[in-house]
Scaffold this motif. Structure first.
Motif, PDB file in Angstrom:
ATOM      1  N   UNK B 238     -11.572  38.145  59.658  1.00 54.89           N
ATOM      2  CA  UNK B 238     -12.977  37.798  59.452  1.00 54.89           C
ATOM      3  C   UNK B 238     -13.832  39.006  59.824  1.00 54.89           C
ATOM      4  N   UNK B 239     -14.840  39.298  59.035  1.00 51.70           N
ATOM      5  CA  UNK B 239     -15.830  40.278  59.457  1.00 51.70           C
ATOM      6  C   UNK B 239     -17.214  39.755  59.145  1.00 51.70           C
ATOM      7  N   UNK B 289     -17.080  32.649  59.699  1.00 55.30           N
ATOM      8  CA  UNK B 289     -17.617  33.510  58.640  1.00 55.30           C
ATOM      9  C   UNK B 289     -18.827  32.847  57.990  1.00 55.30           C
ATOM     10  N   UNK B 290     -18.703  31.555  57.693  1.00 60.16           N
ATOM     11  CA  UNK B 290     -19.800  30.852  57.028  1.00 60.16           C
ATOM     12  C   UNK B 290     -21.069  30.856  57.874  1.00 60.16           C
ATOM     13  N   UNK B 291     -20.864  30.823  59.209  1.00 60.28           N
ATOM     14  CA  UNK B 291     -22.001  30.796  60.121  1.00 60.28           C
ATOM     15  C   UNK B 291     -22.263  32.185  60.707  1.00 60.28           C
ATOM     16  N   UNK B 292     -21.823  33.248  60.016  1.00 59.14           N
ATOM     17  CA  UNK B 292     -22.153  34.612  60.432  1.00 59.14           C
ATOM     18  C   UNK B 292     -23.660  34.738  60.541  1.00 59.14           C
ATOM     19  N   UNK B 293     -24.116  35.617  61.390  1.00 54.13           N
ATOM     20  CA  UNK B 293     -25.559  35.728  61.644  1.00 54.13           C
ATOM     21  C   UNK B 293     -26.347  35.854  60.350  1.00 54.13           C
ATOM     22  N   UNK B 294     -27.251  34.953  60.117  1.00 55.69           N
ATOM     23  CA  UNK B 294     -28.132  34.994  58.957  1.00 55.69           C
ATOM     24  C   UNK B 294     -27.491  34.591  57.646  1.00 55.69           C
ATOM     25  N   UNK B 295     -26.209  34.244  57.670  1.00 54.78           N
ATOM     26  CA  UNK B 295     -25.480  34.032  56.411  1.00 54.78           C
ATOM     27  C   UNK B 295     -25.927  32.789  55.664  1.00 54.78           C
ATOM     28  N   UNK B 299     -17.895  34.145  51.970  1.00 57.94           N
ATOM     29  CA  UNK B 299     -17.230  34.948  50.938  1.00 57.94           C
ATOM     30  C   UNK B 299     -15.760  35.092  51.303  1.00 57.94           C
ATOM     31  N   UNK B 300     -14.902  34.598  50.421  1.00 64.29           N
ATOM     32  CA  UNK B 300     -13.463  34.702  50.626  1.00 64.29           C
ATOM     33  C   UNK B 300     -12.928  35.759  49.673  1.00 64.29           C
ATOM     34  N   UNK B 301     -12.193  36.714  50.187  1.00 70.29           N
ATOM     35  CA  UNK B 301     -11.584  37.700  49.293  1.00 70.29           C
ATOM     36  C   UNK B 301     -10.074  37.602  49.380  1.00 70.29           C
ATOM     37  N   UNK B 302      -9.465  37.267  48.265  1.00 68.83           N
ATOM     38  CA  UNK B 302      -8.006  37.188  48.153  1.00 68.83           C
ATOM     39  C   UNK B 302      -7.535  38.430  47.419  1.00 68.83           C
ATOM     40  N   UNK B 303      -6.638  39.183  48.020  1.00 68.21           N
ATOM     41  CA  UNK B 303      -6.045  40.314  47.308  1.00 68.21           C
ATOM     42  C   UNK B 303      -4.577  40.009  47.043  1.00 68.21           C
ATOM     43  N   UNK B 403       0.219  39.432  49.322  1.00 68.65           N
ATOM     44  CA  UNK B 403      -1.186  39.059  49.248  1.00 68.65           C
ATOM     45  C   UNK B 403      -1.775  38.881  50.647  1.00 68.65           C
ATOM     46  N   UNK B 404      -3.099  38.823  50.720  1.00 69.04           N
ATOM     47  CA  UNK B 404      -3.799  38.539  51.974  1.00 69.04           C
ATOM     48  C   UNK B 404      -5.182  37.992  51.644  1.00 69.04           C
ATOM     49  N   UNK B 405      -5.693  37.151  52.552  1.00 67.08           N
ATOM     50  CA  UNK B 405      -7.038  36.601  52.395  1.00 67.08           C
ATOM     51  C   UNK B 405      -7.896  37.069  53.573  1.00 67.08           C
ATOM     52  N   UNK B 406      -9.135  37.466  53.306  1.00 69.41           N
ATOM     53  CA  UNK B 406     -10.096  37.767  54.365  1.00 69.41           C
ATOM     54  C   UNK B 406     -11.381  36.987  54.117  1.00 69.41           C
ATOM     55  N   UNK B 407     -12.129  36.788  55.185  1.00 67.93           N
ATOM     56  CA  UNK B 407     -13.356  35.986  55.075  1.00 67.93           C
ATOM     57  C   UNK B 407     -14.559  36.758  55.609  1.00 67.93           C
ATOM     58  N   UNK B 408     -15.660  36.647  54.897  1.00 67.81           N
ATOM     59  CA  UNK B 408     -16.899  37.267  55.350  1.00 67.81           C
ATOM     60  C   UNK B 408     -18.089  36.437  54.929  1.00 67.81           C
ATOM     61  N   UNK B 409     -19.258  37.031  54.957  1.00 64.75           N
ATOM     62  CA  UNK B 409     -20.472  36.310  54.595  1.00 64.75           C
ATOM     63  C   UNK B 409     -21.452  37.280  53.972  1.00 64.75           C
TER      64      UNK B 409
END
Lengths: 424, 424
Positions: B238-239, B289-295, B299-303, B403-409
């Motif tokens: 998560x970032x 991630x969904x509750x990231x500051x101000x978000x 955003x889910x990114x699957x590679x 593959x890998x999944x990461x989460x952001x906002x």
């Protein structure tokens, strides 16, 4: 923002036209599909800006360039790299608005731009440097460029630098150009340049589009060496938003008209010329950081007392790149812990218990960390120090004699505004 | 935001109190120097929130934790690490508002917090886990904590999870807790947890404060192994803003009350338990991630299609970390070039000419890149796809099976607002 001065180098007018034998021009060819809104943070707010520029040298030049390290490279980068293999060039054609990147016909269009310029200037296609900046992934319409190039080239003139620099601006709020005069073996020389910011800017190889011209006589290999060395200390140490662009390029043309003793070895004249490059690129780097998208402040981070330069650079970059440091500077919030935090997660080896940090500006200097501990401080004094447009963060690792400086800017509402709806 | 479900694991109420034998409580002890403003993006807007929590297990527990990799570590991290050396613990005390980091007396204060909790709970000081979150570099006032701990501990109760989770929130706009029930060898077990976001969040070891409790019977070394493995796949991916906090910690307490066959080897029950950890931490990661500051968006990114998992993770992280991708998502701007750009500057080796990207949501799926080229697309369809609260960016490298999944906002005005004036 004040220019940083150096003895023996005098700032002069003229940007890319300052050195003798260089002409430039810029026009509005119609790539911009609409005028900027009236409240856009730009000098061209409310109107369509110039979007196509040419720089022309009256004689063939030694040429050198550095390029983005992004795997996704704009088509113009691929074409220019081919053209510069022989170390010479005589003109630059560059458009803004459209980056000509990730397009199915990108190389074809970039090559066509070179052909158009070569035809108008009576040069070989391989003597042309081509660059584009703007939106990625939209097919570049070649017709407006084809229609405009004859007029653009006909209008080349020794004061055309102002029109040219407007043409390369994207979200820049001010044109960025600079030139210096200096002497090489008693002969007066000039070096000038123009640069565009302001987003997708992060240290890695080149960063941004920058065009430099000089009348010094210097061999292509030495020109390349000087450029590569100086870019590492200047443009590669700027970050606006952590995004390394696909179209970054810095190129320099040297036409030899200054009649200096040709620089063919790394002698004292080479050092003088390289220092001129440093003066120009240092100041352009600072201008770029100050005019980062939405920025209200230039943030300079100096890291001293490092065991080696790389460590100093990594720590300084980590601090200027931190979103939390950047927002705190915008809010004039003396949140020193965020600076210590950003130094702490830098991928560098240092002793936390020796970490000292000062924050300074023209209004004074304050201790923000001593031996890893944040001391008591006056909020009032801190607020006064954080007020000016340029803030210096001074880190001392107390573990050696090496240092590095990096430049960044604050993170503001306008950054979000500019980038939340960049394409429209 | 929908929870991600897994067969055999049923979501239940109760957070850190879901597993039998765990009690919790949270109160307002007075660390918050003023109430949040009425328009703060928080459920506690307009009032002083809880700022001190305790979690208590009725019997000694196997315990494990992972910590931040930042060189600057909060004092509570140093104290907890010592206390967990024997692999057991029985209670947690945690405060928000003040991180107790970079302070001259940090370890002393963190130790004092453990003493206070131990006295009130009739435990040894070494059985206490201590954590703090909030502003770095301000001396922690111990008096309000000392005054409040007796009442805090007296109020421990099996529904105290709600009060406890409020106490660890900082800029979080919603409490984040979750629990599942599952079976180990026929015995019903539970695992629950609570987590705080929302800024200074970037993948590196732990990220955030997270407290987990379970009634499963599992040896400390296996508990540690499972936690370390699962954190890598969840919270470390998560970032929110690229800043790795100084106080990150994830800890888990296992009291064995479920009466399952004790897990002493990496057997099938171990896998079942580890999967429960995955279910909990995956969902907490998404909430964070969904509750990231101000978000406003998750955003889910699957590679996919990577030659190895590390490559997939580096590319996906690069995309969710990009400020330009984040602002484009906020602006619902189909600026696909920024996604390709962020993949391109990831420090990973892949073939650009095989790069495919789709962007998807509950409203549909659209091709954003094919073999490195951005295809023509309908702006109308793209705008519809970018509308929902959860956006999926699907990258295919077409070069392997990993593959890998990461989460952001997204990056919004509110992020700047929250962080431009965090301390006041």
């Amino acid at each position: 923002m004040k220019l940083q001065k150096f003895d023996g180098y005098t700032f002069v007018e003229g940007g890319v036209c300052a050195a003798q034998g260089f002409l430039a021009n810029g026009i509005q060819c119609g790539l911009a599909h609409k005028a900027l809104s009236e409240d856009a943070p730009s000098p061209t707010a409310g109107k369509k800006k110039h979007d196509l520029a040419v720089i022309y040298a009256e004689v063939p030049c030694a040429a050198a360039a550095v390029y983005t390290t992004n795997k996704v490279k704009g088509a113009p980068i691929l074409v220019t790299r081919e053209h510069l293999k022989n170390g010479t060039a005589q003109a630059v054609i560059v458009n803004s608005v459209n980056a000509n990147t990730c397009n199915p016909d990108g190389v074809e269009k970039a090559t066509k731009m070179c052909q158009l310029a070569a035809d108008a200037l009576k040069l070989e296609e391989s003597e042309i440097i081509v660059a584009s900046t703007g939106v990625i992934g939209q097919v570049l319409p070649i017709e407006p460029i084809a229609a405009a190039v004859p007029e653009l080239c006909k209008g080349l003139n020794p004061k055309g630098n102002a029109a040219a620099v407007e043409a390369i601006m994207t979200t820049d709020t001010m044109p960025k150009e600079i030139a210096v005069s200096f002497t090489l073996g008693g002969k007066p020389c000039k070096l000038g340049g123009m640069l565009k910011g302001s987003g997708m800017i992060h240290p890695n190889m080149a960063t941004t589009l920058t065009f430099l011209t000089t009348d010094a006589d210097i061999a292509p290999a030495l020109l390349q060496q000087a450029l590569s060395d100086v870019v590492k200390l200047t443009l590669n140490r700027v970050s606006v938003d952590g995004d390394t662009s696909t179209n970054d390029m810095v190129c320099v043309l040297a036409n030899g008209k200054a009649d200096n003793a040709p620089i063919r070895t790394a002698n004292a004249d080479y050092d003088t010329f390289k220092q001129a490059l440093y003066v120009i690129l240092l100041n352009l780097a600072r201008m770029m950081a100050r005019d980062g998208e939405g920025a209200t402040k230039l943030i300079t981070c100096l890291c001293e007392g490092a065991p080696d330069e790389k460590t100093a650079e990594i720590v300084a970059k980590s601090v200027i790149t931190s979103s939390l440091v950047k927002t705190a500077m915008f809010g004039r919030d003396a949140n020193w812990g965020r600076i210590a935090c950003a130094a702490g997660y830098a991928q560098a080896d240092f002793d936390l218990e020796k970490l000292d940090i000062d924050v300074a500006s023209e209004n004074g200097r304050i201790a923000a960390c001593r031996k890893g501990v944040i001391p008591d401080f006056s909020e009032e004094e801190a607020a006064r120090i954080l007020e000016p447009e340029e803030i210096r963060i001074c880190i001392h690792l107390n573990s050696g004699l090496c240092s590095a400086v990096c430049w960044g800017c604050d993170l503001t509402y306008d950054y979000v505004k500019i980038n939340g709806d960049y394409r429209s």
